[in-house]
Design a protein around this motif. Structure first.
Motif, PDB file in Angstrom:
ATOM      1  N   GLN A   1      92.120  51.592  52.729  1.00 31.11           N
ATOM      2  CA  GLN A   1      91.957  51.229  54.040  1.00 31.11           C
ATOM      3  C   GLN A   1      92.890  51.786  54.902  1.00 31.11           C
ATOM      4  OE1 GLN A   1      92.599  46.914  54.741  1.00 31.11           O
ATOM      5  NE2 GLN A   1      92.015  47.028  56.902  1.00 31.11           N
ATOM      6  N   LYS A   2      92.368  52.321  56.212  1.00 31.09           N
ATOM      7  CA  LYS A   2      93.190  53.058  56.875  1.00 31.09           C
ATOM      8  C   LYS A   2      94.203  52.092  57.876  1.00 31.09           C
ATOM      9  CE  LYS A   2      90.277  57.148  58.092  1.00 31.09           C
ATOM     10  NZ  LYS A   2      89.373  57.690  59.172  1.00 31.09           N
ATOM     11  N   GLU A   3      95.450  52.422  58.006  1.00 31.47           N
ATOM     12  CA  GLU A   3      96.262  51.762  58.738  1.00 31.47           C
ATOM     13  C   GLU A   3      95.915  51.258  60.225  1.00 31.47           C
ATOM     14  OE1 GLU A   3      99.691  54.192  56.443  1.00 31.47           O
ATOM     15  OE2 GLU A   3     100.212  53.247  58.519  1.00 31.47           O
ATOM     16  N   VAL A   4      95.244  52.025  60.881  1.00 31.89           N
ATOM     17  CA  VAL A   4      94.409  51.700  62.268  1.00 31.89           C
ATOM     18  C   VAL A   4      93.196  52.453  62.331  1.00 31.89           C
ATOM     19  CG1 VAL A   4      95.080  52.150  64.548  1.00 31.89           C
ATOM     20  CG2 VAL A   4      96.946  52.301  63.212  1.00 31.89           C
ATOM     21  N   GLU A   5      92.242  51.259  62.470  1.00 29.91           N
ATOM     22  CA  GLU A   5      90.635  51.370  62.586  1.00 29.91           C
ATOM     23  C   GLU A   5      90.209  51.212  64.102  1.00 29.91           C
ATOM     24  OE1 GLU A   5      89.706  50.945  58.134  1.00 29.91           O
ATOM     25  OE2 GLU A   5      88.881  51.983  59.805  1.00 29.91           O
ATOM     26  N   GLN A   6      89.263  52.284  64.293  1.00 29.04           N
ATOM     27  CA  GLN A   6      88.565  52.281  65.378  1.00 29.04           C
ATOM     28  C   GLN A   6      87.187  52.773  65.172  1.00 29.04           C
ATOM     29  OE1 GLN A   6      91.592  55.065  67.594  1.00 29.04           O
ATOM     30  NE2 GLN A   6      90.134  53.928  69.340  1.00 29.04           N
ATOM     31  N   ASN A   7      86.325  52.245  65.966  1.00 31.30           N
ATOM     32  CA  ASN A   7      84.892  52.429  65.699  1.00 31.30           C
ATOM     33  C   ASN A   7      84.795  54.017  66.548  1.00 31.30           C
ATOM     34  OD1 ASN A   7      82.034  53.264  66.403  1.00 31.30           O
ATOM     35  ND2 ASN A   7      81.906  51.036  65.888  1.00 31.30           N
ATOM     36  N   SER A   8      84.176  54.913  65.856  1.00 32.33           N
ATOM     37  CA  SER A   8      84.297  56.349  66.211  1.00 32.33           C
ATOM     38  C   SER A   8      83.482  56.710  67.435  1.00 32.33           C
ATOM     39  CB  SER A   8      83.945  57.473  65.010  1.00 32.33           C
ATOM     40  OG  SER A   8      82.604  57.106  64.643  1.00 32.33           O
ATOM     41  N   GLY A   9      82.059  55.696  67.603  1.00 33.02           N
ATOM     42  CA  GLY A   9      81.466  55.810  68.619  1.00 33.02           C
ATOM     43  C   GLY A   9      80.307  57.029  68.296  1.00 33.02           C
ATOM     44  N   PRO A  10      79.552  57.598  69.427  1.00 36.73           N
ATOM     45  CA  PRO A  10      79.984  57.409  70.950  1.00 36.73           C
ATOM     46  C   PRO A  10      79.600  56.098  71.604  1.00 36.73           C
ATOM     47  CG  PRO A  10      78.111  58.739  70.543  1.00 36.73           C
ATOM     48  CD  PRO A  10      78.488  58.543  69.041  1.00 36.73           C
ATOM     49  N   LEU A  11      80.633  55.580  72.359  1.00 41.68           N
ATOM     50  CA  LEU A  11      80.137  54.341  72.944  1.00 41.68           C
ATOM     51  C   LEU A  11      79.534  54.869  74.443  1.00 41.68           C
ATOM     52  CD1 LEU A  11      80.353  51.536  73.496  1.00 41.68           C
ATOM     53  CD2 LEU A  11      82.802  51.777  74.374  1.00 41.68           C
ATOM     54  N   SER A  12      78.346  54.539  74.687  1.00 46.91           N
ATOM     55  CA  SER A  12      77.781  54.955  75.811  1.00 46.91           C
ATOM     56  C   SER A  12      77.590  54.103  76.614  1.00 46.91           C
ATOM     57  CB  SER A  12      75.988  55.459  75.430  1.00 46.91           C
ATOM     58  OG  SER A  12      75.502  56.124  76.831  1.00 46.91           O
ATOM     59  N   VAL A  13      78.196  53.872  77.825  1.00 42.03           N
ATOM     60  CA  VAL A  13      78.183  53.044  79.057  1.00 42.03           C
ATOM     61  C   VAL A  13      77.531  53.599  80.262  1.00 42.03           C
ATOM     62  CG1 VAL A  13      79.734  51.639  77.879  1.00 42.03           C
ATOM     63  CG2 VAL A  13      80.425  53.442  79.633  1.00 42.03           C
ATOM     64  N   PRO A  14      76.837  52.904  81.064  1.00 38.99           N
ATOM     65  CA  PRO A  14      76.223  53.406  82.697  1.00 38.99           C
ATOM     66  C   PRO A  14      77.496  53.349  83.477  1.00 38.99           C
ATOM     67  CG  PRO A  14      75.571  51.141  81.884  1.00 38.99           C
ATOM     68  CD  PRO A  14      76.147  51.619  80.731  1.00 38.99           C
ATOM     69  N   GLU A  15      77.617  54.202  84.289  1.00 36.92           N
ATOM     70  CA  GLU A  15      78.554  54.276  85.469  1.00 36.92           C
ATOM     71  C   GLU A  15      78.635  53.025  86.078  1.00 36.92           C
ATOM     72  OE1 GLU A  15      77.702  57.334  88.167  1.00 36.92           O
ATOM     73  OE2 GLU A  15      79.757  56.983  89.335  1.00 36.92           O
ATOM     74  N   GLY A  16      79.886  52.470  86.142  1.00 34.06           N
ATOM     75  CA  GLY A  16      80.045  51.256  86.834  1.00 34.06           C
ATOM     76  C   GLY A  16      80.122  50.068  86.092  1.00 34.06           C
ATOM     77  N   ALA A  17      79.762  50.398  84.775  1.00 36.19           N
ATOM     78  CA  ALA A  17      79.918  49.162  83.740  1.00 36.19           C
ATOM     79  C   ALA A  17      81.156  49.023  83.053  1.00 36.19           C
ATOM     80  CB  ALA A  17      78.644  49.068  82.819  1.00 36.19           C
ATOM     81  N   ILE A  18      81.408  47.964  82.367  1.00 34.20           N
ATOM     82  CA  ILE A  18      82.561  47.957  81.651  1.00 34.20           C
ATOM     83  C   ILE A  18      82.652  48.546  80.179  1.00 34.20           C
ATOM     84  CG2 ILE A  18      84.265  46.199  80.462  1.00 34.20           C
ATOM     85  CD1 ILE A  18      83.703  44.299  82.854  1.00 34.20           C
ATOM     86  N   ALA A  19      83.581  49.411  79.874  1.00 32.58           N
ATOM     87  CA  ALA A  19      83.719  50.104  78.598  1.00 32.58           C
ATOM     88  C   ALA A  19      84.605  48.971  77.596  1.00 32.58           C
ATOM     89  CB  ALA A  19      83.960  51.241  78.394  1.00 32.58           C
ATOM     90  N   SER A  20      84.145  48.678  76.447  1.00 36.41           N
ATOM     91  CA  SER A  20      85.243  47.749  75.543  1.00 36.41           C
ATOM     92  C   SER A  20      85.187  48.560  74.426  1.00 36.41           C
ATOM     93  CB  SER A  20      84.519  46.450  75.143  1.00 36.41           C
ATOM     94  OG  SER A  20      85.167  45.620  74.480  1.00 36.41           O
TER      95      SER A  20
END
Lengths: 113, 117
Positions: A1-20
């Motif tokens: 298991q990696k020490e620090v894990e993130q979802n690689s994405g891509p996370l696609s969001v429309p302009e003006g929205a919230i990216a989490s």
């Protein structure tokens, strides 16, 4: 298991929205947490740091930390096309003679106009 | 103020050749970090110095890699002999504190893109 894990994405969001963006870490003694932004072909730049449980806001960015769950997140409000980049979560690992950062693999964010 | 300075910005070399990457810290900073970034492995810490002393070199891949800090503001990372798998972007970063403070921010240089043919 990696020490620090993130979802690689891509996370696609429309302009003006919230990216989490989410990040989990395995070392319970970690005390400091950082979010870096990296544009393609550029070096990482610090955008947020957080050390205590709860929320920390800086402009359109909010970092959230939950040490019990070993979880740190980044919210980008009113997302702009200029926010399109890879976001790296970094966790400070304190050693006896210093400290070093361990980075996650990064989440690529695409903000569509 | 000038940020972290790295040279060269791009390096193309042939397998077996010696490669030397250079880094100049931000004035007044005490800690220096060398990272390597690839698509496969992400951003990896190779070695870091505090007050010119190597603190942790556990990330150095093998004996072909060596790093020095001959003075408080300058560091070199040498690869000898270089191999195609060393191709990556190498970043240098510096921080203000003496390394004991967990809140120290690391500032990254522009990186050196190394290609080993």
């Amino acid at each position: 298991q990696k020490e620090v894990e993130q979802n690689s994405g891509p996370l696609s969001v429309p302009e003006g929205a919230i990216a989490s963006l989410n990040c989990t870490y395995s070392d319970r003694v970690s005390q400091s947490f950082f979010w870096y932004r990296q544009y393609s072909g550029k070096s990482p730049e610090l955008i947020m740091s957080i050390y205590s449980n709860g929320d920390k806001e800086d402009g359109r960015f909010t970092a959230q930390l939950n040490k019990a769950s070993q979880y740190v997140s980044l919210l980008i409000r009113d997302s702009q096309p200029s926010d399109s980049a890879t976001y790296l979560c970094a966790v400070n690992e304190i050693k006896a003679a210093g400290n070093k950062l361990t980075f996650g693999g990064g989440t690529r964010v695409l903000v569509k106009p | 103020d000038a940020g972290v300075i790295q040279s060269p910005r791009h390096e193309v070399t042939e397998m077996g050749q010696e490669v030397t990457l250079r880094c100049k810290l931000i004035s007044g900073h005490n800690s220096l970090f060398w990272y390597r970034q690839t698509m496969m492995r992400g951003l990896e810490l190779l070695i870091y110095f505090n007050n010119n002393v190597p603190i942790d070199d556990s990330g150095m891949p093998e004996d072909r890699f060596s790093a020095k800090m001959p003075n408080a503001s300058f560091s070199t990372l040498k690869i000898q002999p270089s191999e195609p798998r060393d191709s990556a972007v190498y970043f240098c970063a510096s921080s203000l504190g003496g390394g004991y403070t967990s809140t120290d921010t690391q500032y990254f240089g522009p990186g050196t893109r190394l290609t080993v043919l």
